[in-house]
Design a protein around this motif. Structure first.
Motif, PDB file in Angstrom:
ATOM      1  N   LEU A   6       0.550  -1.150  -0.039  1.00 52.66           N
ATOM      2  CA  LEU A   6      -0.181   0.168  -0.269  1.00 52.66           C
ATOM      3  C   LEU A   6       0.400   1.521   0.363  1.00 52.66           C
ATOM      4  CD1 LEU A   6      -2.501   1.881   0.237  1.00 52.66           C
ATOM      5  CD2 LEU A   6      -2.267   0.946   2.901  1.00 52.66           C
ATOM      6  N   ILE A   7       2.311   1.262   0.919  1.00 46.32           N
ATOM      7  CA  ILE A   7       2.694   2.189   0.795  1.00 46.32           C
ATOM      8  C   ILE A   7       3.593   2.468  -0.697  1.00 46.32           C
ATOM      9  CG2 ILE A   7       4.788   3.559   1.842  1.00 46.32           C
ATOM     10  CD1 ILE A   7       2.225   3.407   3.608  1.00 46.32           C
ATOM     11  N   ARG A   8       3.926   1.723  -1.240  1.00 44.48           N
ATOM     12  CA  ARG A   8       4.660   1.755  -2.714  1.00 44.48           C
ATOM     13  C   ARG A   8       3.797   2.081  -3.870  1.00 44.48           C
ATOM     14  NH1 ARG A   8       5.840  -2.790  -2.684  1.00 44.48           N
ATOM     15  NH2 ARG A   8       4.720  -4.030  -4.228  1.00 44.48           N
ATOM     16  N   VAL A   9       2.567   1.293  -3.928  1.00 42.43           N
ATOM     17  CA  VAL A   9       1.619   2.399  -4.852  1.00 42.43           C
ATOM     18  C   VAL A   9       1.274   4.121  -4.119  1.00 42.43           C
ATOM     19  CG1 VAL A   9      -0.508   2.358  -5.826  1.00 42.43           C
ATOM     20  CG2 VAL A   9       0.216  -0.115  -5.161  1.00 42.43           C
ATOM     21  N   LEU A  10       0.993   4.081  -3.379  1.00 34.44           N
ATOM     22  CA  LEU A  10       1.024   5.493  -2.605  1.00 34.44           C
ATOM     23  C   LEU A  10       0.934   6.247  -2.957  1.00 34.44           C
ATOM     24  CD1 LEU A  10      -1.834   5.234   0.556  1.00 34.44           C
ATOM     25  CD2 LEU A  10      -2.342   5.529  -2.393  1.00 34.44           C
ATOM     26  N   ASP A  11       3.034   6.360  -2.531  1.00 38.08           N
ATOM     27  CA  ASP A  11       4.072   6.755  -3.069  1.00 38.08           C
ATOM     28  C   ASP A  11       4.464   6.889  -4.067  1.00 38.08           C
ATOM     29  OD1 ASP A  11       4.533   7.439  -0.360  1.00 38.08           O
ATOM     30  OD2 ASP A  11       6.159   5.406   0.165  1.00 38.08           O
ATOM     31  N   LYS A  12       4.650   6.209  -5.173  1.00 37.51           N
ATOM     32  CA  LYS A  12       4.385   5.646  -6.282  1.00 37.51           C
ATOM     33  C   LYS A  12       3.515   7.390  -7.408  1.00 37.51           C
ATOM     34  CE  LYS A  12       3.054   2.835  -8.976  1.00 37.51           C
ATOM     35  NZ  LYS A  12       2.740   1.624 -10.003  1.00 37.51           N
ATOM     36  N   ALA A  13       2.283   7.010  -6.288  1.00 41.77           N
ATOM     37  CA  ALA A  13       1.261   8.567  -7.073  1.00 41.77           C
ATOM     38  C   ALA A  13       1.178   9.586  -6.512  1.00 41.77           C
ATOM     39  CB  ALA A  13      -0.657   7.223  -6.232  1.00 41.77           C
ATOM     40  N   GLY A  14       2.704   9.959  -5.132  1.00 41.65           N
ATOM     41  CA  GLY A  14       2.847  11.016  -5.124  1.00 41.65           C
ATOM     42  C   GLY A  14       1.741  11.565  -4.085  1.00 41.65           C
ATOM     43  N   VAL A  15       1.077  10.449  -2.786  1.00 36.63           N
ATOM     44  CA  VAL A  15       0.012  11.707  -2.596  1.00 36.63           C
ATOM     45  C   VAL A  15       0.954  12.366  -1.012  1.00 36.63           C
ATOM     46  CG1 VAL A  15      -1.209   9.390  -2.572  1.00 36.63           C
ATOM     47  CG2 VAL A  15       0.229   9.647  -0.976  1.00 36.63           C
ATOM     48  N   ASP A  16       0.364  12.716  -0.697  1.00 40.25           N
ATOM     49  CA  ASP A  16       0.944  13.914   0.624  1.00 40.25           C
ATOM     50  C   ASP A  16       0.168  13.264   1.976  1.00 40.25           C
ATOM     51  OD1 ASP A  16       1.105  16.137   2.564  1.00 40.25           O
ATOM     52  OD2 ASP A  16       1.075  17.494   1.665  1.00 40.25           O
ATOM     53  N   TRP A  17       1.273  13.000   1.948  1.00 44.92           N
ATOM     54  CA  TRP A  17       0.722  11.462   3.661  1.00 44.92           C
ATOM     55  C   TRP A  17      -0.200  12.764   5.210  1.00 44.92           C
ATOM     56  CZ3 TRP A  17      -0.141   6.589   3.640  1.00 44.92           C
ATOM     57  CH2 TRP A  17       0.309   6.192   2.211  1.00 44.92           C
ATOM     58  N   SER A  18       0.257  14.174   4.699  1.00 45.80           N
ATOM     59  CA  SER A  18      -0.357  14.724   6.185  1.00 45.80           C
ATOM     60  C   SER A  18      -1.707  15.087   5.642  1.00 45.80           C
ATOM     61  CB  SER A  18       0.214  15.776   5.932  1.00 45.80           C
ATOM     62  OG  SER A  18       0.395  16.736   4.979  1.00 45.80           O
ATOM     63  N   ARG A  19      -2.397  14.994   4.701  1.00 46.20           N
ATOM     64  CA  ARG A  19      -4.192  14.845   3.979  1.00 46.20           C
ATOM     65  C   ARG A  19      -4.819  13.551   4.203  1.00 46.20           C
ATOM     66  NH1 ARG A  19      -2.451  19.008  -1.245  1.00 46.20           N
ATOM     67  NH2 ARG A  19      -1.699  20.816   0.083  1.00 46.20           N
ATOM     68  N   ALA A  20      -3.796  12.819   4.308  1.00 43.74           N
ATOM     69  CA  ALA A  20      -4.776  11.301   4.735  1.00 43.74           C
ATOM     70  C   ALA A  20      -5.478  11.061   5.584  1.00 43.74           C
ATOM     71  CB  ALA A  20      -4.174  10.390   4.632  1.00 43.74           C
ATOM     72  N   VAL A  21      -7.280  10.561   5.753  1.00 39.46           N
ATOM     73  CA  VAL A  21      -8.185  10.773   6.278  1.00 39.46           C
ATOM     74  C   VAL A  21      -8.330   9.614   7.131  1.00 39.46           C
ATOM     75  CG1 VAL A  21     -11.043  11.512   6.637  1.00 39.46           C
ATOM     76  CG2 VAL A  21      -8.686  13.122   5.419  1.00 39.46           C
ATOM     77  N   SER A  22      -8.319   8.493   6.201  1.00 43.53           N
ATOM     78  CA  SER A  22      -8.736   7.361   6.867  1.00 43.53           C
ATOM     79  C   SER A  22      -8.494   6.084   5.641  1.00 43.53           C
ATOM     80  CB  SER A  22     -10.415   7.460   6.751  1.00 43.53           C
ATOM     81  OG  SER A  22     -10.935   7.329   5.351  1.00 43.53           O
ATOM     82  N   LEU A  23      -8.409   4.924   6.571  1.00 43.59           N
ATOM     83  CA  LEU A  23      -8.179   3.492   5.790  1.00 43.59           C
ATOM     84  C   LEU A  23      -9.509   2.624   6.220  1.00 43.59           C
ATOM     85  CD1 LEU A  23      -6.734   1.948   3.887  1.00 43.59           C
ATOM     86  CD2 LEU A  23      -5.340   1.425   6.042  1.00 43.59           C
ATOM     87  N   ALA A  24      -9.809   2.031   4.889  1.00 42.52           N
ATOM     88  CA  ALA A  24     -11.384   1.124   5.229  1.00 42.52           C
ATOM     89  C   ALA A  24     -11.028   0.285   4.313  1.00 42.52           C
ATOM     90  CB  ALA A  24     -13.179   1.707   4.189  1.00 42.52           C
ATOM     91  N   THR A  25     -11.004  -1.053   4.626  1.00 47.04           N
ATOM     92  CA  THR A  25     -11.135  -2.362   4.974  1.00 47.04           C
ATOM     93  C   THR A  25     -12.126  -3.407   5.074  1.00 47.04           C
ATOM     94  OG1 THR A  25     -10.287  -3.279   6.604  1.00 47.04           O
ATOM     95  CG2 THR A  25      -8.102  -2.450   5.269  1.00 47.04           C
ATOM     96  N   ASP A  26     -12.011  -4.762   4.848  1.00 49.49           N
ATOM     97  CA  ASP A  26     -12.864  -5.915   5.059  1.00 49.49           C
ATOM     98  C   ASP A  26     -12.757  -6.049   6.229  1.00 49.49           C
ATOM     99  OD1 ASP A  26     -10.784  -7.485   5.168  1.00 49.49           O
ATOM    100  OD2 ASP A  26     -11.443  -8.762   3.159  1.00 49.49           O
ATOM    101  N   GLY A  27     -12.134  -5.510   7.350  1.00 48.20           N
ATOM    102  CA  GLY A  27     -11.652  -6.526   8.595  1.00 48.20           C
ATOM    103  C   GLY A  27     -11.413  -7.289   9.181  1.00 48.20           C
ATOM    104  N   ALA A  28     -10.619  -7.866   7.882  1.00 43.51           N
ATOM    105  CA  ALA A  28     -10.146  -9.133   8.273  1.00 43.51           C
ATOM    106  C   ALA A  28      -8.382  -8.904   9.359  1.00 43.51           C
ATOM    107  CB  ALA A  28      -9.444  -9.418   6.953  1.00 43.51           C
ATOM    108  N   PRO A  29      -7.785  -9.803   9.975  1.00 48.68           N
ATOM    109  CA  PRO A  29      -6.727  -9.232  10.676  1.00 48.68           C
ATOM    110  C   PRO A  29      -5.707  -8.751   9.697  1.00 48.68           C
ATOM    111  CG  PRO A  29      -8.058 -11.721  11.137  1.00 48.68           C
ATOM    112  CD  PRO A  29      -8.786 -10.837  10.197  1.00 48.68           C
TER     113      PRO A  29
END
Length: 369
Positions: A240-263
């Motif tokens: 996940l970090i690798r893909v988002l870094d490649k997209a050039g996201v600004d991590w200070s603007r991250a709000v939430s992460l949604a998953t299916d709840g699996a461990p």
């Protein structure tokens, strides 16, 4: 010992003359068309007879070209005969230029058509080799419907390698557009889901949802990452970090992460919590949205520092458009989490059984309260 070098007057004059040649501004003169059968095309002198360009716009060069190559044939044409010949040569040159222009337009249209067809093949999940079949069909149809335009269709390149190159170009352009859009986000959230394909390889799907300064919401699929080794929480997090870094996201603007709840998705984050706790978070945010909607309707920007600053600096902000965005977000929130409205009484009873009304509870537990 340093010796002083001085130029003689002869060499000084040479340098002065060279500087004047380099800096003088030359303009094509109309009389050169009459005298030497030349015209100007894109600021370059072009011979009307042989279409050859003269590199330097000087009368001496133009006259030398005419006297060397064409004077013997055209010097006898004088007066009206010479004017008619010049007009004939000018007409021929314009026709040749228009033919080149049409050819370039046909070529550009053929390239554009190949991109459009390649895009359709990909969206229909067709193999790249089907491009040649599509071209054959187009040529057959052109022979019947519009035979004169068949050569234009023949220009369209749809070979397997060409379609592959077009798809690669389209993919790269979409990626650049996505990165530019992501950089404009003032806030974004991420959703991930992991599943196994038919080859028994785990695939991690990553989605991003963001909002820009105009409160325009964008939701896009970022990437499908094959998890060929293990699928632990650390593996998923690293991908996940690798893909988002490649997209050039600004991590200070991250709000939430949604998953299916699996461990493997949430690690320890989802442990030791019950559904009522999640419902409280949802209900709390809905109340915030309702509060913001009411305040913006009344012109109150207390919880919006940027809008407050605009008001202080004298900039007029249309609060209705921001209120409408909040209203739309609240409606979307209600729609997505409407399933929680049905067991709301049960949640309240589970959270605090002594603060709910017995009449609101199911009959089988009313006497037990």
């Amino acid at each position: 010992m340093v010796r002083e070098i001085r130029l003689t007057p002869h060499y000084q004059n040479v340098f002065v003359k060279r500087r004047k040649v380099d800096t003088e501004c030359r303009v094509f003169q109309e009389k050169w068309t009459q005298y030497y059968l030349f015209t100007e095309v894109n600021t370059k002198p072009v011979c009307l007879v042989c279409n050859q360009q003269v590199s330097v716009l000087k009368e001496y060069n133009i006259r030398r070209h005419y006297e060397t190559h064409h004077e013997e044939k055209y010097h006898h044409l004088q007066g009206q005969l010479r004017k008619e010949k010049i007009n004939e040569l000018l007409t021929g040159l314009k026709k040749q230029q228009s033919a080149f222009t049409r050819s370039r337009e046909v070529s550009d249209a053929a390239v554009k058509a190949s991109y459009l067809i390649a895009n359709e093949l990909v969206q229909a999940s067709k193999p790249f080799s089907d491009g040649e079949f599509v071209k054959t069909c187009m040529l057959k149809a052109a022979e019947v419907v519009y035979p004169e335009k068949r050569p234009a269709f023949a220009y369209i390149s749809l070979s397997r390698n060409t379609v592959a190159d077009r798809v690669e170009d389209l993919s790269g352009d979409l990626g650049r557009q996505m990165n530019d859009k992501i950089k404009s986000f003032i806030a974004f959230s991420v959703a991930i889901d992991e599943s196994t394909d038919v080859t028994d390889v785990a695939q991690l799907a990553i989605f991003i949802r963001g909002v820009d300064e105009t409160l325009t919401i964008t939701e896009e699929f970022l990437e499908l990452v094959p998890m060929k080794d293990t699928t632990t929480a650390n593996d998923i997090f690293s991908s996940l970090i690798r893909v988002l870094d490649k997209a050039g996201v600004d991590w200070s603007r991250a709000v939430s992460l949604a998953t299916d709840g699996a461990p493997s998705m949430v690690g320890r984050k989802g442990r030791k919590k019950v559904v009522t706790q999640y419902y409280e978070n949802i209900r709390s945010f809905k109340l915030k949205l309702s509060l913001w909607e009411t305040q913006l309707s009344n012109g109150d920007t207390s919880h919006f520092p940027c809008l407050t600053a605009m008001h202080v600096t004298g900039l007029n902000a249309d609060l209705d458009q921001y209120k409408d965005k909040i209203t739309g977000l609240l409606q979307e929130f209600e729609r997505r989490f409407q399933i929680f409205s049905e067991p709301e009484n049960e949640f309240a009873f589970f959270r605090s059984p002594f603060t709910v009304k017995a009449s609101d509870m199911p009959a089988d537990i009313q006497l037990a309260m």
